[in-house]
Design a protein around this motif. Structure first.
Motif, PDB file in Angstrom:
ATOM      1  N   GLY A 104       4.946  12.265 -10.791  1.00  0.00           N
ATOM      2  CA  GLY A 104       6.213  12.733 -11.331  1.00  0.00           C
ATOM      3  C   GLY A 104       7.126  13.365 -10.289  1.00  0.00           C
ATOM      4  O   GLY A 104       8.140  13.974 -10.634  1.00  0.00           O
ATOM      5  N   GLU A 105       6.769  13.217  -9.027  1.00  0.00           N
ATOM      6  CA  GLU A 105       7.584  13.814  -7.962  1.00  0.00           C
ATOM      7  C   GLU A 105       8.699  12.883  -7.530  1.00  0.00           C
ATOM      8  O   GLU A 105       8.482  11.679  -7.357  1.00  0.00           O
ATOM      9  N   GLU A 106       9.905  13.476  -7.323  1.00  0.00           N
ATOM     10  CA  GLU A 106      11.039  12.693  -6.846  1.00  0.00           C
ATOM     11  C   GLU A 106      10.709  12.169  -5.447  1.00  0.00           C
ATOM     12  O   GLU A 106      10.121  12.876  -4.628  1.00  0.00           O
ATOM     13  N   THR A 107      11.071  10.944  -5.187  1.00  0.00           N
ATOM     14  CA  THR A 107      10.823  10.372  -3.864  1.00  0.00           C
ATOM     15  C   THR A 107      11.805   9.232  -3.624  1.00  0.00           C
ATOM     16  O   THR A 107      12.511   8.817  -4.547  1.00  0.00           O
TER      17      THR A 107
ATOM     18  N   ASP B 118       5.736  -1.109 -12.730  1.00  0.00           N
ATOM     19  CA  ASP B 118       4.689  -0.226 -12.189  1.00  0.00           C
ATOM     20  C   ASP B 118       4.366   0.910 -13.148  1.00  0.00           C
ATOM     21  O   ASP B 118       3.212   1.161 -13.481  1.00  0.00           O
ATOM     22  N   TYR B 119       5.422   1.602 -13.589  1.00  0.00           N
ATOM     23  CA  TYR B 119       5.207   2.760 -14.454  1.00  0.00           C
ATOM     24  C   TYR B 119       4.641   2.355 -15.810  1.00  0.00           C
ATOM     25  O   TYR B 119       3.673   2.950 -16.306  1.00  0.00           O
ATOM     26  N   THR B 120       5.224   1.339 -16.418  1.00  0.00           N
ATOM     27  CA  THR B 120       4.771   0.985 -17.765  1.00  0.00           C
ATOM     28  C   THR B 120       3.323   0.459 -17.756  1.00  0.00           C
ATOM     29  O   THR B 120       2.567   0.704 -18.692  1.00  0.00           O
TER      30      THR B 120
ATOM     31  N   GLU C 208       0.825  -1.211   0.000  1.00  0.00           N
ATOM     32  CA  GLU C 208       0.000   0.000   0.000  1.00  0.00           C
ATOM     33  C   GLU C 208       0.861   1.265   0.000  1.00  0.00           C
ATOM     34  O   GLU C 208       0.589   2.215  -0.719  1.00  0.00           O
ATOM     35  N   ARG C 209       1.943   1.233   0.767  1.00  0.00           N
ATOM     36  CA  ARG C 209       2.785   2.444   0.865  1.00  0.00           C
ATOM     37  C   ARG C 209       3.411   2.792  -0.478  1.00  0.00           C
ATOM     38  O   ARG C 209       3.901   3.893  -0.677  1.00  0.00           O
ATOM     39  N   TRP C 210       3.437   1.813  -1.381  1.00  0.00           N
ATOM     40  CA  TRP C 210       4.084   2.043  -2.675  1.00  0.00           C
ATOM     41  C   TRP C 210       3.080   2.281  -3.806  1.00  0.00           C
ATOM     42  O   TRP C 210       3.453   2.345  -4.971  1.00  0.00           O
TER      43      TRP C 210
ATOM     44  N   ILE D 196       4.116   4.918  -6.004  1.00  0.00           N
ATOM     45  CA  ILE D 196       5.542   4.994  -6.336  1.00  0.00           C
ATOM     46  C   ILE D 196       5.931   4.000  -7.433  1.00  0.00           C
ATOM     47  O   ILE D 196       5.449   2.874  -7.461  1.00  0.00           O
ATOM     48  N   TYR D 197       6.784   4.475  -8.337  1.00  0.00           N
ATOM     49  CA  TYR D 197       7.275   3.593  -9.403  1.00  0.00           C
ATOM     50  C   TYR D 197       8.594   2.977  -8.980  1.00  0.00           C
ATOM     51  O   TYR D 197       9.628   3.646  -8.940  1.00  0.00           O
TER      52      TYR D 197
END
Lengths: 372, 372, 372, 372
Positions: free
Chosen positions: B316-319, B107-109, B95-97, B100-101
C-alpha cells in the motif's frame, strides 16, 4: 440449455407470455436468508406493465407465489421456485398474425430454430420472461446487501437524444424512483417523458441507454479468463430483450484516449488499494478492484409500432402487417429493474464462487495486504 | 471454473505468459474432420508478437504441437490438446515490479482474488493466454466453413480517431491481411500505421475498434433466453484483454432511431426469408436470421506505456513505476485473429447445439418454410 | 463433453494410449497450496505399468511435467496442466487388429460412436487415460489432508474368490503398499498373488473388488438431490475402466436386512452427532454424516487375454483374433490409486461447493450444534 | 447446483414434501413432440402413495399441471415446467420430531449442511421430490420410443430374500403392472406381497433390488471418459432415495469369472455388429453397443419404521423416537417408475448429445459399417 444462468447462484426461467405462467427456479441460494415476498413483489411492480402512462397498458398484476425452497420465511438451501400466473392474455389479438413475421421481432427466427412457436404473443421472446429474472434478482440484491453491503442502482441515462449526466457515486434508488421514466435528473426526466408521450401518440417507439452502478463490491470478484466479471455482465445485458450495446467504465469513449490518459492511478485509500480515476469501471483483468462498477447498456427502439409495415408470412409471401393492440413506446423505464436484477445475479454468483476458493473462514477482504 | 468456454464445442485454456507453456484443450470437436497443423499455425502467426514494427518485439515462435485427439490427420472425437511452449520469457524484466501494482493492469486484482500471483510477466492476464483460443478457433473456423460455408472475417475499423468504413458484405481476408494494421482500406491503413508509430515513439499507446462479420450463418443459431447469440458473442468479446465495449448490428447508433426507422423489413429472398436492411446485425430474439452477423468491439489503449507512473506496491506504499521492456503500442492488429477465433467458437458451439434439437437427419435449413 | 469431471474442483483429461501424450487440466484448485511434483509422481508410480510381475510389462516411466498453474512451488488459482508423454508405444502390435473388434473391448463402440478411432492401442479407452486422474487426485488428496485432515485409503479386498476382511477404520497406506497386490492382509495377499500368477501363465485374466474409505470427512458434504455424495462417487467409480458394480455402506448385503436391523442409531460423540453402526457408509440423504465413508467397486476380468477368440471385423465378417503383446492379468492392484484419486476428486469438489454456501468465515463444522 | 441433471436434455427439480408444491423444469426437449398430460399423469400414478395396501397411505392425488413449454399439445423447444401441488401435508405429525434426528434419515445431515431444514416431513429428502423426475421421464420415454423405438422397462427382482429370475429380453410393461409389487413373476410376486404385508404389520420395513432394461438402444450412446453411459446411469440410480448399490451387466457376479469366461463374443446380426452373450450389459467402454442395457439397483429397507428407536436431538441429547404416522414398508414397487424415469432421462440426454457430434443429416446408425 439456454434458460439457465449462473454457476453457483444459478437461475432457470420458464414460461411464455401467454402460456399458463412464467417463473424462475433459483438454485444455490445460501441457507438461512430471509426471503421476503414483499421485496420480490416490489421489484416485480417496478417491472410490470400498466404502471404508468408511458408504458404498455397490458393489465397484469404479476403476483408472485413462492412454491418451494423457503421455510418459516427463510431460505433452506434448496431450489426456490417462484411462479407468476399470466392473467391478461389476449391470444385473439395475435391470431391474425399467427402466420406473419413481424419486422425485427423473433417470430421468424423462432420458427427457423424450432419449426414451431407459441404465436399467441411474444411467447418466450416476450419481455414477460424477465419476470423470473427480476424475482431472482431481488433475492440476489438482498444477499449482496446483507453479506457485503453492496448496492446495485440503475437508471435511464438517455432516451433517443435526450441525455442525463448522473453521478454514479451518489445516485440513490429514491432519485431513480422519483419519476416514471426512472431518470434521476428531474428536469431531463420531464423532457424524456414528453418525448416518449409524443412518440407514443405517433404509434412509434424510441430507444436509448440505461446506466448501472454497483457500489461496495469487494475486490476479487470475477473469474478469468472467460468468466471475467465484465464478460459475464456483458452476457447478462445482451441477454435482455432489445439490447444492442454494452460498455463498461470508459467504454467507447475511452477508446479515443491514449494509455497515458486512460490508465487509472493506484493510491492507498485508508489501507485499501484504490484508484484516483475509474476508467476501468471497477474491473481490471476481469476482476473487481473495489471501485464502483459502472456499465451502460444500449436498447434499440421497440419493434412493436402502431403503423402498417410490409413483411412476409411463413410461406414467404409478401404481406402487410396492420397495427393493433397495446405497445411499449420505450422499454427503458421497465428495463431498469431488469438491469439491476441481472447485475445482482452476476455479482452474487461470483461472490459465491469467490467463497469457494478462499481458505475456510478467511474474510473476502483478507487479501492482498494481509498477505504482503 | 473461468477457463472453460462453450457448451458442446468447449475449450479450456491453460498457461501463464512466463510459465512453461500455454495451450488449449478442445472438447466436442466432431470426429472425422481434417485437423491441419498448418492452418492452426497460420492463425497463431497472425496473433504472434514480433510480426511487424507496430507490435511488441517479444520474440516468440509460438509453435503449436498437437498432443492428443488427432489420428492420421483427423479428429477422432476425443479432446484435442494443443501446447505452445513459452520461449522468450524474461522474468528479470519483471522482478523489479514483483511488489508493484502497474496502473490498469491486473496485478492488484489477481492479488486481491488469489493472494498470490505469477509476477514474472502478465501471468494468466497476459494476452499470451489467447494463443489457446486462436488455435481452437482455427479448428472452429474450418468446421463452419466445411459444414456450413460460413466465413468469419474481422478487421481494424478504427485506431483512436482514424476510422475506416468497410462493407462487411464484401470484405475479404486478403484485404485484411494486405497491411500490418489489418485495415482493409489501404489509405486509411497507412494513416493508422503512422499514428501507431508516432504513439510508439512517445512510449504511449492507443485503442480503437475491431469489426467482425460472419457471412453465411444459417438462420436458427442461438439459444434463448440467456445463451442468445449476441449474449454469447458479447461475453466472448468482453473476455478478450483490453475490451471495454460491444455492439451488434446498429449498436449505439441505432438507439438514436425510432422504431419506424430501425425495424428491418422482411422479404422473400429466393425462397428464404430475408431482410432488406440489417440493423438487427443478423440476430433477432437471440437467434441468427440468416443475414450477415456484424459486431464491433472497443479496445482501450494498452495499459503498458513506457513512461514513469505513480502507483502503490502490495504494502500500500506510494511508489513510482519506471518504464522498461517491450510493449504493444496498439493491440488492435493482433486482436483481429482473436476476435475471429472467439466468434467462430461461439458459432461452432451453437451449430452443434442446434444439431442436438433437430430431428435426426433434418437439414439445418429445413425450417420454417418446409413446415409451413 | 465427457472428458470433464467436477464442478468447482474440475478436471479435464486428454490423450490416447499411443498418441503424443496424456494429461490433465485441473481447474478450481484454491491458490496458495504447495503443489509437489514428487507427490504427484509417487501416485503415478503406484499406477504405472511394469511396477511388478503381476501387471503388464509395458515399459512406461510415466514422468509428469507441470506446464502451468504453479509458481514457486505453489498453486496460483489458475489451471494446472500436467502432461505425461507416451514412450513405449508399439503401434505395430496393433496394426494387425486395426479392422478387428476385440471382444469386450471398446473398439466397436468407438467406431459406432465416432466412425473413426485411434486403433494403435486402446486409444482413449485405454487405462492410460487415468494418468491424468491420478495426477489430479494427488493434488485433491493434499488439499483434503491439509484443510480437513481427511485420509483416503483404498485396497484390493477380493481377487476372484479370494477375499480379505479389512477394518476400514484402522487400515493404513503402509499396509496397502506392503505387497504388490495391494491387499493389507499379508496372508490373503500371497494367495491373491499366486492366483494372479497362475491366471497370467494361462494367458487369462481375473477380476474382483476394491474397497475404499475416506476418514475424517466432515458432516455436510454432498449436494442433493442429483449430486448426492454417493451418486457422484458411483459415477466416479463407474467411469473407471472395467468397473461393473458399486456399493456404499451396507451395499447389497444391507438389502437383505429389515429396517429395524439396518438403521444406524445416533449418539453424541464428544459433542458431535455420530452413529453407533455405519451401514449408511458415512452418507445419509446424499450428505456426509461425519462417519467413515466406505465404498466398494467391482471390476470385471480384463478383456485382453492371450487366447484365440472368435469375433468380427469392421466389415461384419467373422474372424479369429490371435493373441499377441502384453497384458494385465488383473487390473485391481493398479486400480487402487485410481479409486483413491477419484474419491479424493469427488470429496474435494464437494468441499469447495460446501464453502460456497457457508456464511463467509463460518467453519465447516459450525453446524448444527452451534445453531441449535 | 445439485438439483440439475443432464446436459442437453436437462431437468431441474424443486419442492419439499410439505411445501407448496413439487415439480420439474425440463430443458432441451426437442420441439414438435406431442406432450401428453395423460401419459405424464399415468407415470405419476404408478409412483404415487396410497395406490395399494403395501405402500404408504398418504393420500396424494399428485395431479400434474403443465405451466409452460407446450403449445397446442406440442413441445416448442422452450422449458417445460410441470407443477404438482402438495395436498395431504400433515406437518403436525412431524412437529414433535422437529428437534430429533430420526435414525438413517437425512434430518441430521441436512442440518449439518444447511444449518436449517424444513422439518415438516422429509423436506427435500422426501421421495416426493422424485415426482418431478417421473414426470420428466415420461417425456423422455416418449422421445426414445418415437425417435429410436427404445423401450425402458423396470421391475422388482428381489424383496429381501425372495427373488425372481426374469428374462429382460421379453418382459413387458403389462407383466410388470399385473400385480401391486411390480414383479413380472406372479408366483414370486405373491410371496413378495405376503412378505411385505407381514413386515408392515410388524411396523418394520424391507429392501431388495429393482432391475431395469432398455431395449433397442442404438450403438454409440455414452460419452467417455467421465460421462460413460454406465457412469451416468450409476449416478442416476444412486441419486434415488434409499439406493445403496448399482450393477450393470454381469455386475458383481461377473467379478468371479475369468476373462475367457466373461468376454462377449462379437457376431454379425443381420448386418449389424452384435454379441452372443451380454455380460457387458449393453455397454462397452462407456458406450452402448446395441445390445439390451441391463442394470440392477439395490435399495436398503426404508428408514421409517413404527418402532421406538434411541437417537439424539439437535442439541446432542440422547432421546427416544416414538413411532407415529404413515410409512412405506418397502419402496421397491414405487421405485420402479422412478428407475425407468431416470434411465430414460440418461438415454435421452445421450441421444441428443450423440446427434450433436454426427454429420448433419447422418442417421445414428450410419456407423460403423457404412464407413468401413
Amino acid at each position: 440449455m439456454g434458460s439457465f444462468f449462473g454457476q453457483l447462484f444459478r437461475i432457470s426461467t420458464f414460461g411464455e407470455s401467454h402460456g399458463g405462467a412464467v417463473g424462475v427456479v433459483v438454485e444455490g441460494c445460501p441457507p438461512g436468508f430471509e426471503i421476503s415476498l414483499d421485496e420480490i413483489q416490489a421489484e416485480l411492480d417496478r417491472r410490470k406493465p400498466g404502471q404508468s402512462k408511458i408504458v404498455t397498458a397490458r393489465g397484469e398484476p404479476d403476483t408472485a407465489e413462492i412454491v418451494s425452497g423457503v421455510f418459516e420465511g427463510k431460505s433452506i438451501g434448496t431450489p426456490i421456485c417462484i411462479v407468476v400466473r399470466n392473467k391478461d392474455a389476449r391470444a385473439s389479438d395475435y391470431e391474425r398474425w399467427k402466420d406473419i413475421y413481424r419486422p425485427s421481432h423473433a417470430d421468424y427466427t423462432y420458427d427457423a430454430k424450432y419449426g414451431i412457436r407459441n404465436w399467441s404473443g411474444g411467447g418466450r421472446a416476450s419481455a414477460r420472461e424477465t419476470i423470473g429474472r427480476v424475482a431472482a434478482g431481488a433475492i440476489a440484491k438482498r444477499i449482496l446487501k446483507e453479506r457485503l453491503g453492496v448496492e446495485v442502482i440503475s437508471w435511464v441515462s438517455r432516451v433517443q437524444n435526450i441525455e442525463a449526466r448522473i453521478d454514479g457515486g451518489s445516485v440513490t434508488l429514491a432519485d431513480v424512483e422519483s419519476n416514471i421514466v426512472r431518470c434521476p435528473d428531474q428536469t431531463v426526466a420531464e423532457k424524456m417523458i414528453e418525448l416518449i408521450k409524443g412518440v407514443k401518440s405517433q404509434g412509434d417507439s424510441v430507444g436509448g441507454t440505461v446506466d448501472c452502478v454497483a457500489r461496495g463490491v469487494p475486490a476479487g470478484l470475477g473469474d478469468p479468463v472467460f468468466d471475467k466479471l465484465e464478460a459475464d455482465l456483458a452476457k447478462a445485458m445482451l441477454s435482455l430483450p432489445a439490447s444492442k450495446a454494452f460498455e463498461i467504465g470508459s467504454g467507447m469513449e475511452g477508446t479515443y484516449l491514449k494509455g497515458s490518459e486512460h490508465n487509472d492511478r493506484f493510491v492507498n485509500k485508508n489501507g485499501q488499494v484504490g484508484t484516483t480515476t475509474n476508467r476501468s469501471g471497477g474491473v481490471q483483468g476481469g476482476i473487481s478492484n473495489g471501485e464502483t462498477i459502472h456499465l451502460r447498456i444500449g436498447f434499440k427502439p421497440v419493434a412493436t409500432i402502431l403503423m402498417p409495415q410490409q413483411t412476409v408470412n411463413n410461406r414467404g409471401e409478401e404481406t402487410e402487417l396492420l397495427p393493433r393492440g397495446r405497445h411499449d413506446p420505450c422499454v427503458l423505464p421497465r428495463a431498469v429493474p431488469m438491469v439491476e436484477a441481472m447485475v445482482a445475479l452476476v455479482l452474487c454468483d461470483h461472490y459465491l464462487r469467490q467463497l469457494a476458493i478462499r481458505p475456510e473462514g478467511a474474510p473476502l477482504t483478507a487479501w492482498p495486504l494481509s498477505t504482503a
